[in-house]
Write a protein that holds these residues in place. Structure first.
Motif, PDB file in Angstrom:
ATOM      1  N   ARG A 123       0.827  -1.047  -0.257  1.00  0.00           N
ATOM      2  CA  ARG A 123       0.101  -0.084   0.014  1.00  0.00           C
ATOM      3  C   ARG A 123       0.780   1.336  -0.085  1.00  0.00           C
ATOM      4  O   ARG A 123       0.187   2.515  -0.086  1.00  0.00           O
ATOM      5  N   TYR A 124       2.120   1.216   0.054  1.00  0.00           N
ATOM      6  CA  TYR A 124       3.010   2.116   0.207  1.00  0.00           C
ATOM      7  C   TYR A 124       4.503   1.922  -0.836  1.00  0.00           C
ATOM      8  O   TYR A 124       4.649   0.929  -1.054  1.00  0.00           O
ATOM      9  N   ARG A 184       2.867  13.569   3.354  1.00  0.00           N
ATOM     10  CA  ARG A 184       2.463  13.830   4.631  1.00  0.00           C
ATOM     11  C   ARG A 184       2.147  15.288   4.715  1.00  0.00           C
ATOM     12  O   ARG A 184       3.047  16.018   4.936  1.00  0.00           O
ATOM     13  N   ARG A 244     -12.225  11.649   0.671  1.00  0.00           N
ATOM     14  CA  ARG A 244     -11.304  11.113   1.779  1.00  0.00           C
ATOM     15  C   ARG A 244     -11.973   9.820   2.197  1.00  0.00           C
ATOM     16  O   ARG A 244     -11.140   8.901   2.650  1.00  0.00           O
ATOM     17  N   ASP A 265      -8.969   6.022  -0.908  1.00  0.00           N
ATOM     18  CA  ASP A 265      -7.973   4.921  -0.633  1.00  0.00           C
ATOM     19  C   ASP A 265      -7.981   3.600  -1.510  1.00  0.00           C
ATOM     20  O   ASP A 265      -9.112   2.998  -1.271  1.00  0.00           O
ATOM     21  N   ARG A 314      -2.831   5.558  -2.057  1.00  0.00           N
ATOM     22  CA  ARG A 314      -2.649   5.408  -0.650  1.00  0.00           C
ATOM     23  C   ARG A 314      -3.182   6.744  -0.136  1.00  0.00           C
ATOM     24  O   ARG A 314      -2.507   7.930  -0.025  1.00  0.00           O
ATOM     25  N   TRP A 317      -4.745   8.104   3.801  1.00  0.00           N
ATOM     26  CA  TRP A 317      -4.859   7.551   5.397  1.00  0.00           C
ATOM     27  C   TRP A 317      -6.337   7.635   5.522  1.00  0.00           C
ATOM     28  O   TRP A 317      -6.897   8.605   5.127  1.00  0.00           O
ATOM     29  N   PRO A 318      -6.747   6.625   6.296  1.00  0.00           N
ATOM     30  CA  PRO A 318      -8.348   6.585   6.728  1.00  0.00           C
ATOM     31  C   PRO A 318      -8.436   7.963   7.524  1.00  0.00           C
ATOM     32  O   PRO A 318      -7.468   8.568   8.321  1.00  0.00           O
ATOM     33  N   ALA A 346      -7.322   7.968  11.124  1.00  0.00           N
ATOM     34  CA  ALA A 346      -5.897   7.525  11.360  1.00  0.00           C
ATOM     35  C   ALA A 346      -5.268   8.009  12.255  1.00  0.00           C
ATOM     36  O   ALA A 346      -5.757   9.103  12.986  1.00  0.00           O
ATOM     37  N   ASN A 347      -4.262   7.549  12.660  1.00  0.00           N
ATOM     38  CA  ASN A 347      -3.313   8.220  13.878  1.00  0.00           C
ATOM     39  C   ASN A 347      -4.029   8.242  15.231  1.00  0.00           C
ATOM     40  O   ASN A 347      -3.984   9.361  15.518  1.00  0.00           O
ATOM     41  N   ASP A 383      -5.064  12.415  10.315  1.00  0.00           N
ATOM     42  CA  ASP A 383      -3.913  13.177   9.750  1.00  0.00           C
ATOM     43  C   ASP A 383      -4.019  12.757   8.417  1.00  0.00           C
ATOM     44  O   ASP A 383      -4.491  11.736   7.889  1.00  0.00           O
ATOM     45  N   PHE A 415      -2.217  11.986   4.570  1.00  0.00           N
ATOM     46  CA  PHE A 415      -1.367  11.499   3.783  1.00  0.00           C
ATOM     47  C   PHE A 415      -1.960  11.352   2.636  1.00  0.00           C
ATOM     48  O   PHE A 415      -2.913  10.530   2.407  1.00  0.00           O
TER      49      PHE A 415
END
Length: 148
Positions: free
Chosen positions: A9-10, A17, A37, A41, A79, A81-82, A85-86, A91, A93
């Motif tokens: 996935r990356y 970021r 958003r 993904d 990719r 980020w959900p 996330a974090n 956040d 990305f």
């Protein structure tokens, strides 16, 4: 013997970021395929707008990421980020990730390249404007030779 980039996935493309202030409640995503958003993904796109609150809190700014049609796996997998996330902060990305769904073997003594363009903007950018930027990027420097 070359290098094998396994599907993951990356990796392999262009990623960023974003500002630590951009969280779930003050930034957004819009792709060329209409994903946001919550849904972008793992999907593919020609371009992606990532925008959020300006650093002074008085407006919006962002980046339009564009993938060139000659790139591997174009339109490219992404990719993102959900939104939770974090630890729930959300956040932001973003990455064009040409190895997201399939491996890529880089052979020795061969030349490889990926082409991207970014448009950084203040204010907002809509889908029609993003598509116009992408069309210009995709058709740039195309020369047609005609034999007579």
């Amino acid at each position: 013997k070359g290098i094998l980039f396994e599907a993951y996935r990356y990796g392999g493309g262009l990623g960023l970021r974003f500002n630590e202030r951009w969280k779930a409640d003050n930034c957004s995503v819009l792709t060329s395929e209409g994903n946001d958003r919550l849904t972008a993904d793992g999907t593919n796109a020609k371009w992606c707008i990532v925008s959020g609150e300006a650093s002074d809190g008085k407006g919006t700014n962002g980046i339009l990421f564009m993938s060139h049609p000659k790139n591997r796996n174009h339109p490219e997998p992404m990719r993102i980020w959900p939104i939770d996330a974090n630890g729930g902060r959300g956040d932001m990305f973003f990455e064009f990730c040409p190895i997201r769904h399939e491996e890529w073997k880089i052979e020795p003594n061969k030349r490889y390249g990926l082409n991207y363009r970014m448009v950084v903007f203040d204010g907002t950018l809509n889908a029609e404007e993003a598509e116009a930027y992408w069309q210009s990027f995709a058709k740039e420097n195309q020369i047609e030779l005609i034999n007579k």
